[in-house]
Design an enzyme around this catalytic site. Structure first.
Site, PDB file in Angstrom:
ATOM      1  N   LYS A   1      20.828 -27.315   2.870  1.00  9.38           N
ATOM      2  CA  LYS A   1      20.178 -28.103   3.929  1.00  9.38           C
ATOM      3  C   LYS A   1      18.887 -28.719   3.387  1.00  9.38           C
ATOM      4  O   LYS A   1      18.602 -29.899   3.618  1.00  9.38           O
ATOM      5  CB  LYS A   1      19.877 -27.220   5.146  1.00  9.38           C
TER       6      LYS A   1
ATOM      7  N   GLN B   1      13.104 -20.390  13.212  1.00  6.54           N
ATOM      8  CA  GLN B   1      12.525 -21.736  13.193  1.00  6.54           C
ATOM      9  C   GLN B   1      11.272 -21.774  12.315  1.00  6.54           C
ATOM     10  O   GLN B   1      10.578 -20.773  12.153  1.00  6.54           O
ATOM     11  CB  GLN B   1      12.162 -22.166  14.611  1.00  6.54           C
TER      12      GLN B   1
HETATM   13  S1  SF4 Z   1      13.464 -23.292   4.595  1.00  8.13           S
HETATM   14 FE1  SF4 Z   1      15.501 -22.554   5.146  1.00  8.13          FE
HETATM   15  S2  SF4 Z   1      16.725 -24.412   5.348  1.00  8.13           S
HETATM   16 FE2  SF4 Z   1      14.897 -24.974   4.194  1.00  8.13          FE
HETATM   17  S3  SF4 Z   1      15.470 -24.761   2.043  1.00  8.13           S
HETATM   18 FE3  SF4 Z   1      14.550 -22.827   2.676  1.00  8.13          FE
HETATM   19  S4  SF4 Z   1      16.298 -21.545   3.301  1.00  8.13           S
HETATM   20 FE4  SF4 Z   1      17.016 -23.687   3.247  1.00  8.13          FE
END
Ligand code: SF4
Length: 750
Positions: free
Chosen positions: A78, A374
């Site tokens: 992501k 979040q």
């Molecule tokens: S914050 Fe979460 S979504 Fe973003 S790179 Fe790190 S693990 Fe992946």
């Protein structure tokens, strides 16, 4: 930006996407050579990975992990696709107003004048409790600060809650009732020191992949490191587990209590730690003793827990032995599988108990550690006190002294803040349904998708009696489609502010580009609204940095003290962990610990001081296993559980707009065990209808050995197939968090 092809994705060496571990996650991704790099934070999950965005002109063309941040330069799939969330065709670039039943283009002046007039009129005719604000763990801290101040000190309404109530409220309730204050005491670095990982209700391989990868790296270096995973569903996280327990949904409290039973019985409890640092029960349940606790645990034999949960006696005993073994560090981690339950706070309490009774707390690799969903649920909403019962930095609405402190800090007269806590998230929308709340401002979140029993609250939001304002970066969403006014919001690196992630780590997101079209930062929109409502003096800020100065003052002298976290220090650092009082303190890896936490003091007689409570002790709670809110029966014989997948995030407004991620797993399917399919005379690929007491949903059946027999799993991301029309809006009495994880359903063939 050129859309990414599936080939690009498959070339990314992202372990979780490829289903192979422990190969490295992605470090960088670019579709065009940038002119400059800007330091920021991933927009998605509570792991809070540091990233740099590469900018060319006014376009983000690249992203790379920050090697000097906790993620050591890695990002998950992501994170690697982040630039594309900014350029989605569904970005909203101008305000919309509902006219003749349709949302049509409007000017900012028209939209803001309408919002201000409707809020003002509602307050004048029905009082301040007829309006509400519904916020988000994705908003920036300064944005949430402005909303909270406007509602509680300006409008004088505690009708402000938000989506952290749906995910982390039980963890917050657990920390507060066990230790006096919210937020974990450990840190990510503990992963590198742990000898045992105890994961409950956490599919970290998909929901927190960078942390899971860090666990696997530790296991690679120290092969005797044990991974124990407790989850009713067989998940990717179990792929490298040394021990897995698959309890019946909702029956894991018995397992945790039985582990405590074994720990005492086998002499693994740290009685000296208990004598020094623990009290038993509190409030109405105070004055319990260790003998009471041990008597309570007598009932929780491994045999009883096995009967309750369907797990094996020997697995429960083994989990307790590994957890409690002397000389080995144990780190517990959990997330929504624990929190989204009517016993969420209680389960948090007894996970904390395990660390207290073994003394495995406040030591490298030994800590109870909830994982947040979040990116700014911790920093902005939990710490910032932007829930209906909270005030900033550990203060409570119901506490007169706390109200006076905030009234002074906010510069309003004593008695301004209403002493009565407002409604929690679900209760807020129930008040919309009943007509008590008549106008709601929703910022950076999607309750039309994410609330349990969604049809009920979607109907309330869509009602003509509710004036619904949605500030959003995208349109349509399952909430903006119901709105009377939609305000186009800037997203991520189009604005500036602070995020606070799971481990008390605060980080500054720098502005890198201008927002598209007429979109504006939520901070600016809220300040504009405050002025129009006559609260310009209360909200005088021109920039988020000005608000941050007030935020530092509000934290000073509290158990959250980060008053030394100036903008300059945040800008230079790659994340700072509080407590961090004024001066040159480097920040605190392990809270409550002598020699590390500045609020304990280097000369304190003992190695920890749980200063969140006035007696400086933590609480061991006696918490019984109870059945879930809705048990299966002849009419609804299957148990539904919901969760996440690696490639998507929350309501998929962002990941669903990334062309490379959209085809991957966004369509929700009903995952069923082969034995259930056979019993129901179904096969893989059949269209089926899931029916609960609250709604129906048609999905494709997917056969998988990962499903627990008698259970069905559906992910929560798909905006076209809302699993929340089925989920139950029963609430944990302590945290008011809904029981998303367990509902009774039946399956019908289409
Ligand atoms: S914050 Fe979460 S979504 Fe973003 S790179 Fe790190 S693990 Fe992946």
């Amino acid at each position: 930006m050129t859309p990414l092809s599936r080939r690009h994705i498959l070339e990314l060496p992202t372990f979780a996407l490829m289903g192979e571990a422990p190969a490295p996650a992605a470090r960088a991704f670019a579709v065009a050579e940038p002119d400059r790099w800007v330091k920021t934070v991933c927009r998605y999950c509570g792991t809070g990975c540091g990233v740099y965005v590469g900018v060319k002109g006014n376009t983000v063309t690249a992203v790379k992990g920050d090697e000097r941040n906790h993620n050591a330069g890695f990002v998950c799939i992501k994170g690697a696709m982040l630039p594309q969330i900014l350029t989605s065709p569904s970005r909203l670039t101008h305000p919309l107003i509902r006219r003749g039943g349709k949302l049509v283009r409007a000017s900012w002046e028209e939209a803001m004048a309408l919002v201000a007039a409707r809020f003002q009129e509602t307050i004048e005719r029905h009082g301040p409790e007829a309006v509400a604000f519904y916020g988000s763990g994705q908003a920036l801290t300064e944005e949430t600060w402005v909303a909270n101040k406007l509602m509680k000190a300006g409008i004088r309404s505690n009708n402000i809650d938000g989506n952290p109530r749906l995910c982390m409220a039980s963890a917050a309730g657990g920390y507060i009732s066990s230790f006096g204050k919210d937020e974990p005491m450990g840190c990510y670095e503990d992963i590198d020191h742990a000898d045992v990982y105890f994961l409950v209700g956490s599919n970290a391989a998909e929901a927190h992949p960078i942390l899971y990868q860090r666990m696997l790296r530790r296991k690679e270096r120290a092969p005797d490191t044990k991974l124990i995973v407790v989850d009713p569903r067989r998940t990717r996280t179990m792929q490298y587990a040394d021990l897995t327990l698959l309890p019946k949904p909702g029956m894991d409290l018995s397992i945790v209590n039985a582990m405590a039973h074994v720990i005492f019985k086998e002499g693994l409890a740290d009685l000296e730690f208990l004598r020094q640092h623990v009290t038993y029960g509190a409030g109405a349940e105070a004055n319990k003793t260790i003998e009471d606790y041990r008597t309570f645990l007598e009932a929780y034999t491994p045999q009883r827990a096995a009967a309750d949960s369907g797990c094996r006696v020997e697995d429960i005993v083994q989990a307790a032995r590994w957890f409690g073994e002397r000389g080995r560090a144990t780190m517990s981690m959990w997330t929504m599988g624990v929190n989204q339950r009517i016993q969420g706070v209680w389960l948090n309490n007894i996970l904390n108990n395990l660390h207290l009774i073994t003394g495995k707390i406040g030591l490298p690799g030994s800590t109870p550690f909830s994982l947040t969903g979040q990116p700014n649920a911790c920093g902005g909403v939990r710490d910032g006190g932007a829930l209906s019962h909270l005030l900033p930095y550990g203060r409570l609405v119901a506490n007169e002294q706390h109200r006076r402190q905030m009234e002074e800090l906010w510069g309003v007269s004593a008695g301004t803040i209403n002493p009565k806590p407002g409604p929690s998230a679900v209760e807020l929308f129930q008040a919309v349904e009943s007509g008590t709340i008549k106008a709601v401002y929703v910022m950076t979140t999607n309750p039309g998708h994410s609330l349990p029993n969604a049809s009920r609250y979607r109907k309330a939001m869509a009602s003509e009696d509710c004036f619904l304002v949605v500030a959003e970066a995208y349109h349509p969403t399952r909430t903006s489609e119901l709105a009377d006014v939609v305000l186009p919001a800037a997203l991520w690196v189009e604005k500036e502010g602070v995020y606070g992630c799971t481990e008390r780590r605060y980080q500054l997101l720098e502005k890198a580009i201008q927002p598209p079209g007429e979109a504006r930062p939520d901070f600016d929109i809220l300040c504009d609204l405050a002025r129009r409502l006559g609260h310009g003096k209360l909200i005088p800020y021109k920039t988020p940095a000005e608000a941050w100065e007030d935020i530092l003052k509000a934290s000073k002298g509290t158990a959250y003290d980060f008053s030394g976290m100036t903008r300059e220090r945040l800008r230079a650092a790659h994340g700072l962990l509080w407590p961090l009082p004024e001066g040159n303190h480097p920040g605190t890896k392990r809270r409550y610990v002598r020699g590390d936490d500045p609020l304990v003091g280097a000369s304190h007689a003992q190695r920890v001081r749980f200063y969140g409570r006035s007696d400086n002790k933590a609480v061991v709670w006696l918490r019984d296993q109870k059945p879930p809110a809705e048990v299966t029966d002849a009419d609804y014989p299957m148990s539904l559980t919901t969760g996440r997948v690696l490639e998507h995030w929350h309501t998929a407004t962002m990941t669903g707009s990334v062309p490379a991620l959209r085809p991957l797993n966004l369509e929700a399917v009903a995952e069923l065990h082969p034995a259930d399919l056979k019993r129901l005379n179904l096969k893989d690929g059949d269209r089926i209808r899931l029916v609960s007491r609250r709604g129906k949903l048609t999905l494709v059946a997917r056969e998988t050995e990962n499903a627990r027999e008698g259970s069905v799993f559906v992910h929560m991301h798909d905006p076209e197939r809302l699993v929340n029309v089925l989920t139950i809006d029963a609430l944990d009495p302590g945290s008011k968090e809904p029981e998303f994880k367990i509902a009774a359903v039946r399956i019908e063939k289409e």
